[in-house]
Design an enzyme around this catalytic site. Structure first.
Site, short mmCIF file in Angstrom:
data_model
loop_
_atom_site.label_atom_id
_atom_site.label_comp_id
_atom_site.label_asym_id
_atom_site.label_seq_id
_atom_site.Cartn_x
_atom_site.Cartn_y
_atom_site.Cartn_z
N HIS A 57 0.97 -1.32 -0.19
CA HIS A 57 0.06 -0.06 0.26
C HIS A 57 1.01 1.20 -0.46
O HIS A 57 0.42 2.37 -0.43
CB HIS A 57 -0.83 0.04 1.39
N HIS A 159 1.51 4.95 9.03
CA HIS A 159 1.21 4.00 7.78
C HIS A 159 2.75 2.84 7.59
O HIS A 159 2.81 1.88 7.70
CB HIS A 159 0.34 3.76 6.81
#
Length: 226
Positions: A57, A159
């Site tokens: 991602h 993240h």
């Protein structure tokens, strides 16, 4: 045994992260129109609703969702209550029973945001300091009850910190009806080849232990980053 469905329903009314297209459910065939069966086309991103984030991602060449070991997504999980807090850092996490837990689900005030129309940008989120604490504590899966674990103005630093350390991120949960405590998590993402994430059906199972019964202690695993 009590089962809690902690997955938000996919529908055109479901909030999406700013910039992402809305979920579209398009009827292709309908019995009411004379067709032999009902068939619907679903259009959405891999990060719609309740979903998993994996290393690809945020990094080209990172591990993809079809390589996730299911043993990481199934097993003992602890729900911790962190209501009344918008930024979740070291101080907020240090007072919670996080250390020694492989899977942590953050129950915040976010669960109430699902009742509001559209995306809400004032959601509770993890800071870089909080991410570092979870990594150091040995957490391998962290979940939160809104569409991102990271503040809307933070970029993707949190993240990357988590995913680079092999911590899978489970976003878009609904935990309003779940009390803090120990559960069994079962989270099954769509097996998308080369996927940078995937929508998932996530549930918690909980039960009261009888006197003298040891705590639930499933087999655990360490998810390789590469």
């Amino acid at each position: 045994m009590t089962i809690y469905d902690i997955t938000v329903p996919l529908s055109p009314d479901l909030p999406v992260y700013p910039g992402d297209p809305a979920v579209v459910l398009e009827p292709l065939t309908r019995i009411a129109r004379g067709d032999t069966a009902n068939v619907t086309r679903v259009t959405m991103t891999t990060h719609s609703g309740t979903h998993l984030d994996v290393p690809s991602h945020c990094r080209d060449g990172g591990a993809t969702v079809d390589h996730l070991p299911l043993s990481l997504l199934m097993g003992k999980a602890r729900v911790v209550d962190i209501s009344g807090v918008r930024t979740i850092g070291h101080r907020e996490l240090a007072r919670l029973p996080v250390r020694g837990e492989e899977r942590i689900l953050l129950r915040t005030d976010n669960s109430l945001l699902w009742e509001r129309p559209g995306f809400q940008d004032d959601f509770a989120h993890l800071t870089e300091e909080g991410a570092a604490f979870l990594i150091e504590a040995g957490v391998r899966l962290v979940g939160i009850d809104y569409l991102s674990i990271e503040g809307i103005d933070s970029g993707i630093t949190v993240h990357r910190m988590l995913l680079d350390a092999g911590v899978v991120i489970l976003e878009g949960l609904t935990l309003a009806e779940v009390e803090p405590g120990e559960y069994e998590l079962i989270c099954l993402p769509l097996k998308i080849a080369g996927g940078d994430g995937a929508p998932a059906r996530a549930i918690l199972r909980g039960r009261e232990r009888s006197a003298g019964e040891p705590p639930f202690d499933p087999h655990t695993t360490r998810w390789p980053v590469a």
